[in-house]
Motif scaffolding. Sequence first.
Motif, mmCIF file in Angstrom:
data_model
loop_
_atom_site.group_PDB
_atom_site.id
_atom_site.type_symbol
_atom_site.label_atom_id
_atom_site.label_comp_id
_atom_site.label_asym_id
_atom_site.label_seq_id
_atom_site.Cartn_x
_atom_site.Cartn_y
_atom_site.Cartn_z
ATOM 1 N N MET A 69 0.827 -1.208 0.000
ATOM 2 C CA MET A 69 0.000 0.000 0.000
ATOM 3 C C MET A 69 0.861 1.258 0.000
ATOM 4 S SD MET A 69 -2.949 -1.020 2.749
ATOM 5 C CE MET A 69 -3.735 -2.635 2.724
ATOM 6 N N LEU A 70 1.886 1.264 0.822
ATOM 7 C CA LEU A 70 2.767 2.421 0.905
ATOM 8 C C LEU A 70 3.508 2.647 -0.409
ATOM 9 C CD1 LEU A 70 4.024 1.627 4.481
ATOM 10 C CD2 LEU A 70 2.953 3.800 3.850
ATOM 11 N N GLU A 71 3.984 1.575 -1.019
ATOM 12 C CA GLU A 71 4.692 1.714 -2.290
ATOM 13 C C GLU A 71 3.743 2.127 -3.410
ATOM 14 O OE1 GLU A 71 8.556 -1.171 -1.612
ATOM 15 O OE2 GLU A 71 6.887 -1.934 -2.816
ATOM 16 N N ALA A 72 2.497 1.647 -3.354
ATOM 17 C CA ALA A 72 1.515 2.082 -4.352
ATOM 18 C C ALA A 72 1.261 3.573 -4.257
ATOM 19 C CB ALA A 72 0.208 1.308 -4.171
ATOM 20 N N ARG A 292 -4.875 -0.602 -4.578
ATOM 21 C CA ARG A 292 -3.861 -1.179 -5.465
ATOM 22 C C ARG A 292 -2.869 -2.038 -4.692
ATOM 23 N NH1 ARG A 292 -0.827 2.760 -7.570
ATOM 24 N NH2 ARG A 292 -1.863 4.540 -6.590
ATOM 25 N N GLY A 293 -2.532 -1.621 -3.467
ATOM 26 C CA GLY A 293 -1.620 -2.408 -2.651
ATOM 27 C C GLY A 293 -2.211 -3.741 -2.229
ATOM 28 N N ILE A 294 -3.490 -3.748 -1.896
ATOM 29 C CA ILE A 294 -4.156 -4.999 -1.514
ATOM 30 C C ILE A 294 -4.092 -6.006 -2.654
ATOM 31 C CG2 ILE A 294 -6.436 -6.013 -1.063
ATOM 32 C CD1 ILE A 294 -7.024 -3.551 0.671
ATOM 33 N N ARG A 295 -4.262 -5.530 -3.875
ATOM 34 C CA ARG A 295 -4.256 -6.433 -5.022
ATOM 35 C C ARG A 295 -2.841 -6.881 -5.406
ATOM 36 N NH1 ARG A 295 -8.295 -9.229 -6.224
ATOM 37 N NH2 ARG A 295 -7.799 -9.228 -8.437
ATOM 38 N N SER A 296 -1.850 -6.048 -5.155
ATOM 39 C CA SER A 296 -0.490 -6.368 -5.621
ATOM 40 C C SER A 296 0.357 -7.096 -4.583
ATOM 41 C CB SER A 296 0.234 -5.089 -6.051
ATOM 42 O OG SER A 296 0.440 -4.224 -4.936
ATOM 43 N N ALA A 297 -0.078 -7.118 -3.339
ATOM 44 C CA ALA A 297 0.743 -7.707 -2.264
ATOM 45 C C ALA A 297 0.955 -9.204 -2.487
ATOM 46 C CB ALA A 297 0.080 -7.465 -0.916
ATOM 47 N N VAL A 298 2.164 -9.645 -2.234
ATOM 48 C CA VAL A 298 2.512 -11.075 -2.268
ATOM 49 C C VAL A 298 3.315 -11.399 -1.023
ATOM 50 C CG1 VAL A 298 2.491 -11.252 -4.783
ATOM 51 C CG2 VAL A 298 4.605 -10.614 -3.626
ATOM 52 N N TRP A 299 3.206 -12.659 -0.588
ATOM 53 C CA TRP A 299 3.961 -13.109 0.574
ATOM 54 C C TRP A 299 4.256 -14.591 0.366
ATOM 55 C CZ3 TRP A 299 7.216 -10.968 3.249
ATOM 56 C CH2 TRP A 299 7.561 -11.328 4.553
ATOM 57 N N PRO A 300 5.455 -14.938 -0.103
ATOM 58 C CA PRO A 300 5.745 -16.302 -0.538
ATOM 59 C C PRO A 300 5.582 -17.349 0.566
ATOM 60 C CG PRO A 300 7.431 -14.781 -1.305
ATOM 61 C CD PRO A 300 6.578 -14.025 -0.330
ATOM 62 N N ALA A 301 5.209 -18.557 0.130
ATOM 63 C CA ALA A 301 5.076 -19.737 0.992
ATOM 64 C C ALA A 301 3.947 -19.616 2.001
ATOM 65 C CB ALA A 301 6.389 -20.056 1.702
#
Length: 442
Positions: A69-72, A292-301
């Motif tokens: 979110m912050l980066e978006a 946009r941040g909610i949709r783009s966030a990823v957190w592997p594994a």
Amino acid sequence: MDFARSDNPAVQQQLDRLAQLSLPQGRFGLDIIRQLLGRLGNPHEHLPPVFHVAGTNGKGSTCAFLRAMLEADGKKVHMATSPHLVRYNERIRIAGNLIDDALLASLLAEVLDASDGLAPSFFEVTIAASFLAFARHPADVCVIEVGLGGRFDATNVLEHPAACGIAALGIDHERFLLAPEEGAPQAPLARIAFEKAGIAKQGCSLVTFNYPLEAELEIERAALAAGALLAMRGRDWDMSSIAALEYRDQHGELTLPLPTMAGPHQAQNAALAVAMLRHQDFVTVSADSMARGIRSAVWPARLQRLGAGPLTGGPLGGVPLSGGPTNGVREIWLDGGHNPDAGQALKRHFDGQHLHLIIGMLANKDPASIIEPMSAQLASITIVPVPGHDSHGPDAFTAATSSAPDVPAALAALPDDGLPVLIAGSLYLGGEVLRLNNEIPV
């Protein structure tokens, strides 16, 4: 003890020094990390606004949502998380990018040299290096994940965060977080809440979910004692998630998209991140950037569906699942969860669907925490070791199981029935799976 390896000789030299460190039995507190940071010029006192996140489950995902979110919104974000999955560099993200090998080797050498005579832990050195990097490189905000607990975690030297957050609570790391202590709560979940709420700071918002009564009371006590501004779900903010994430608090209502990260619990973690942003006055983030941040966030594994690669088969080749018609089509999921709440989250995600489970768990974890909630859904259970760690063998599992020497062999032995596969039980195993499938976190 965390383990780390690097292809870079300079980094590996410092990781070898790190590997010799361990937390002395019975030592808890912040004295060592404070002394170490003092020798380094107290870099933690020279950081941009900090979002500090604790919790048993979901704290890493909440950090990922905050960062996205912050980066978006155009912000440069430092982030410290743990553990790493494949490379130690994953723990330290500088202005959006994983720390490069040259800087990492230099920082670790500086911190380790400064720690002479202090006997710090692996994690204390890591946090000191993170704060040193963050203080020396410009950014707009920091996102810091608590490592273990909160009250005595090395990150808890932070004195003036923009906001603190507590994600889901559950029973984990009992040896450390439930150790008998005079004046601490006796009930397990109350004690966990007591430890997590130790990050509360005077004048700082403490943003939380709602919990069972004994946990809520401990969080209320901690906030009152610290002079923190408690913002609890159901009282000060709330959310629902069906077709969208509907968020509301005293500032108004937001309709936001659901996360692309799998699992219904991720909407709650995203809402916690939103609540943290809306209960502080240091950083402004627009509703559009939140969306946009909610949709783009990823957190592997963390309930990650693996792509085509050497392990899963597909365009990059590798280990075939079988010779039948479903080869290369079967869904393969990866999750590092290892406690009862993680087991319940997996059950909800697969929602009665039958699947094959490949599981590897550290010897100090309970396999039943994952297997029991999903028992009616499991078509097969295959036990694999966790490379480089003491892990359970087949004799630790009460259900009918088979075993395999590694994940590729376990996948190759599955019937060609088209059922999805879940690889679970340990973030260390998760890191090995990502490495084998060339899905290295970046």
